[in-house]
Write a protein that holds these residues in place. Structure first.
Motif, short mmCIF file in Angstrom:
data_model
loop_
_atom_site.label_atom_id
_atom_site.label_comp_id
_atom_site.label_asym_id
_atom_site.label_seq_id
_atom_site.Cartn_x
_atom_site.Cartn_y
_atom_site.Cartn_z
N ILE A 564 0.84 -1.20 0.00
CA ILE A 564 0.00 0.00 0.00
C ILE A 564 0.87 1.25 0.00
O ILE A 564 1.84 1.34 0.76
CB ILE A 564 -0.94 0.02 1.22
CG1 ILE A 564 -2.13 -0.90 1.00
CG2 ILE A 564 -1.44 1.42 1.51
CD1 ILE A 564 -3.15 -0.37 0.01
N ILE A 565 0.51 2.20 -0.86
CA ILE A 565 1.11 3.53 -0.82
C ILE A 565 -0.03 4.52 -0.63
O ILE A 565 -1.02 4.50 -1.38
CB ILE A 565 1.87 3.87 -2.10
CG1 ILE A 565 3.04 2.90 -2.31
CG2 ILE A 565 2.39 5.30 -2.06
CD1 ILE A 565 3.81 3.14 -3.60
N ALA A 566 0.08 5.40 0.37
CA ALA A 566 -0.91 6.46 0.59
C ALA A 566 -0.31 7.78 0.10
O ALA A 566 0.77 8.18 0.55
CB ALA A 566 -1.27 6.55 2.06
N GLU A 567 -1.01 8.44 -0.82
CA GLU A 567 -0.50 9.70 -1.35
C GLU A 567 -1.27 10.88 -0.75
O GLU A 567 -2.38 10.73 -0.27
CB GLU A 567 -0.61 9.72 -2.87
CG GLU A 567 -2.03 9.61 -3.41
CD GLU A 567 -2.08 9.69 -4.92
OE1 GLU A 567 -1.05 10.03 -5.53
OE2 GLU A 567 -3.15 9.42 -5.49
N GLY A 568 -0.62 12.04 -0.76
CA GLY A 568 -1.27 13.24 -0.25
C GLY A 568 -1.17 13.41 1.25
O GLY A 568 -1.99 14.12 1.85
#
Length: 615
Positions: A564-568
């Motif tokens: 998982i990559i969370a952006e922002g």
């Protein structure tokens, strides 16, 4: 023949000056004949009896020549359709109905000798459909009728009138799936339905293969034009039967209203509804040039013009273009059934055209740049890779947001060139960093790949060529693709993804949760990473629903053995919540905004660790 021309003067608007031209030529030729024919005869003979015979012959010659001359002039100037029956004549005048269309089709099919006996029946019917639609008024006649209305409106002789520009959006699909004949049948059936919607004074014309225009020459109120558009779409929403196939034809309609009237709307409430239906929002809208619209010294009048439902134009072509512009707006906005032209629409189209030209020039002149935003491991706090992002520094407008030029590149097809340039530049830069800096794990580079690329010939070969030329470690390139592109029900698409994996390329679903998700197919795709959209991350800590959505996405990814990559990510609170949910990687302004290659190199050289992740 002369009487026919005089009758046409009253039946066909705009023919008056043509009839005058015919009469002038007729009078000129007759005068020459009267003045010189007798002198010519006296030169041929002095015998009285012989001269009398020649005088009689001269009269017949005069009748034959002038009749032929008038026939040619009337036929040429009034553009009479092929054939002389009443149905063809009525079609040319725009006074058409279903019976005229049916009669014309029957006449054409029955005269097989017109096309030659060697034609097959299918070819013959294709010709008949073509001739049938040609029976409608052509573009030149339509514009002439419109020009006359504009002139009469300027003189205060008519009130409001409207042009509806309609495009049948299923024509190409029907053509390539059921054949040209079926597509033409669809157009004929569409013409029948449109004719049934119109009054005897209205005019229908086919402008292109799948485009029609309708002239409503006398409407009482603005709502009559929009009501007609609604009624037409209601009738065209019904299925068409094409040789046993049920076909639904979607369409878009643009409306341009012109004329002078004290009251434009039937009721005040209607004006509010029209205003709401005509609302639009263009991302690259420029301030209108008021000098082209109205007196530049009267800003209030200009503002009123921008709110007015009327189209101000000097020529018929401008009014037709205005309706076409409104149609284009309706077409690119699926939630809009029809659109009413507003002067700002033209400004937007012009701005879009200039932006497209500038974008093409920018790609040639290397005005585009690649910026890099670091991706950080929540476990170690170390930069593990970057996402490559396109940036455009316009020479006069300055920095242009990707939300402006990326959608434009997708719409115009420039996205293919942009994608390959981005992948090549990002991989070249990554290769330099990997050879310069020794890291425990090779740095990775994430690059967006448009769904438009799927199905393109040479996709895999081009990717393999870039990997070999740049010399980056296999497994270092990660392509980010939107979930809508990835989750389409396409066996060939899955095979393409598998072949990408075989090249050592990792795959990521970008902006997960915002598009069309098919969880049933997600586990079948060779995906390495899900990327949580910033819209969910932004509301973490303030919106319980977003927290649950993020929790569900992370759990789903882990169950499917994905990262998982969370952006922002922008706040410490967001960071803490993501860590508590076992999110592996994050990126956002909390760590760094997107930076150029030199600044990104400094981040790597410093061996930057974000110790605040452990706080």
């Amino acid at each position: 023949m002369l009487q026919l021309g005089l009758d046409m003067k009253d039946k066909l608007p705009g023919a008056k000056h043509k009839v005058g031209k015919i009469l002038f030529i007729y009078a000129f030729f007759s005068s020459l004949w009267i003045l010189f024919s007798d002198q010519l005869l006296t030169l041929l003979t002095n015998d009285l009896q012989r001269l009398t015979q020649l005088q009689t012959l001269k009269g017949w010659v005069f009748v034959i020549i002038t009749s032929g001359l008038l026939y040619v002039l009337v036929r040429q100037e009034l553009r009479s359709p092929v054939g002389g029956d009443n149905s063809s004549f009525a079609l040319a005048l725009g006074k058409t109905n279903g019976n005229h269309l049916k009669n014309l089709k029957t006449r054409i099919i029955s005269h097989k000798s017109h096309y030659g006996f060697g034609l097959k029946q299918q070819q013959l019917e294709a010709h008949s459909f073509d001739e049938l639609l040609k029976g409608l008024p052509n573009r030149a006649l339509f514009l002439e009728l419109l020009e006359q209305l504009i002139v009469r409106s300027r003189n205060g002789q008519v009130g409001l009138f409207a042009v509806l520009f309609l495009e049948i959006e299923r024509f190409e699909i029907v053509k390539y799936s059921l054949g040209q004949q079926a597509a033409e049948q669809l157009m004929v059936a569409t013409a029948h339905r449109l004719e049934a919607c119109l009054c005897s004074t209205d005019t229908l014309v086919r402008l292109a293969s799948a485009e029609f225009a309708i002239l409503l020459p006398n409407i009482q109120y603005f709502e009559h034009a929009t009501d007609m558009a609604k009624y037409i779409q209601q009738q065209l929403r019904l299925p068409f039967d094409l040789n046993g196939y049920e076909v639904f034809a979607t369409n878009s309609i643009g409306i341009a209203v012109c004329g002078k009237k004290h009251r434009y709307f039937k009721t005040q409430e209607s004006s509010k509804v029209i205003a709401q239906e005509a609302e639009f929002n263009f991302p690259y809208l420029h301030t209108p040039n008021s000098q082209d619209l109205l007196n530049p010294n009267h800003s209030s009048a200009t503002a009123e013009l921008m709110r007015s439902p009327l189209t101000y134009c000097r020529r018929a072509e401008e009014l037709l273009q205005a309706a076409d512009t409104a149609k284009h707006y309706a077409k690119v906005h699926p939630d809009v059934r029809y659109a009413v032209f507003n002067p700002a629409m033209h400004q937007q189209v012009a701005a879009r055209f200039h932006l497209e030209t500038d974008l093409r020039r920018a790609m040639e002149c290397q005005q585009l740049m690649v910026y890099y935003q670091p991706i950080v491991s929540l476990k170690t706090g170390i930069i593990t890779g970057f996402e490559a992002l396109a940036r455009w520094n316009h020479p006069t407008r300055g920095a242009i947001s990707p939300t402006e030029f990326i959608p434009l590149a997708q719409e115009t097809g420039l996205i293919q060139r942009l994608d390959w340039w981005m992948i090549g530049e990002a991989c070249t830069q990554l290769g330099v960093w990997q050879r310069t800096f020794a890291t425990e794990e090779p740095l990775k580079m994430s690059v967006n790949l448009s769904g438009w690329q799927f199905g393109q010939i040479g996709l895999l070969e081009h990717l393999d060529q870039i990997l070999q030329q740049t010399g980056i470690n296999r497994g270092s390139l990660k392509l980010e693709i939107t979930e809508t592109s990835l989750l389409k029900d396409s066996t060939s698409g899955v095979a393409t993804l598998e072949q990408m994996k075989a090249l050592g390329i990792e795959l990521s679903i970008d902006d997960f949760g915002t598009g069309y998700s098919s969880l049933d197919r997600l586990h079948q795709l060779p995906i390495d990473t899900l990327k949580i959209d910033r819209s969910f991350v932004k509301r973490l800590g303030t919106d319980c629903e977003s927290l649950e959505i993020v929790r569900t996405i992370i759990a789903l990814a882990h169950n499917l053995k994905m990262e998982i990559i969370a952006e922002g990510v922008e706040t410490t609170q967001q960071l803490s919540l993501l860590r508590s949910l076992n999110c592996e990687y994050v990126q956002g302004y909390f760590f760094s905004k997107p930076v150029d290659s030199d600044s990104a190199r400094e981040l790597i050289a410093k061996g930057l660790e974000y110790h605040c992740l452990n706080c």
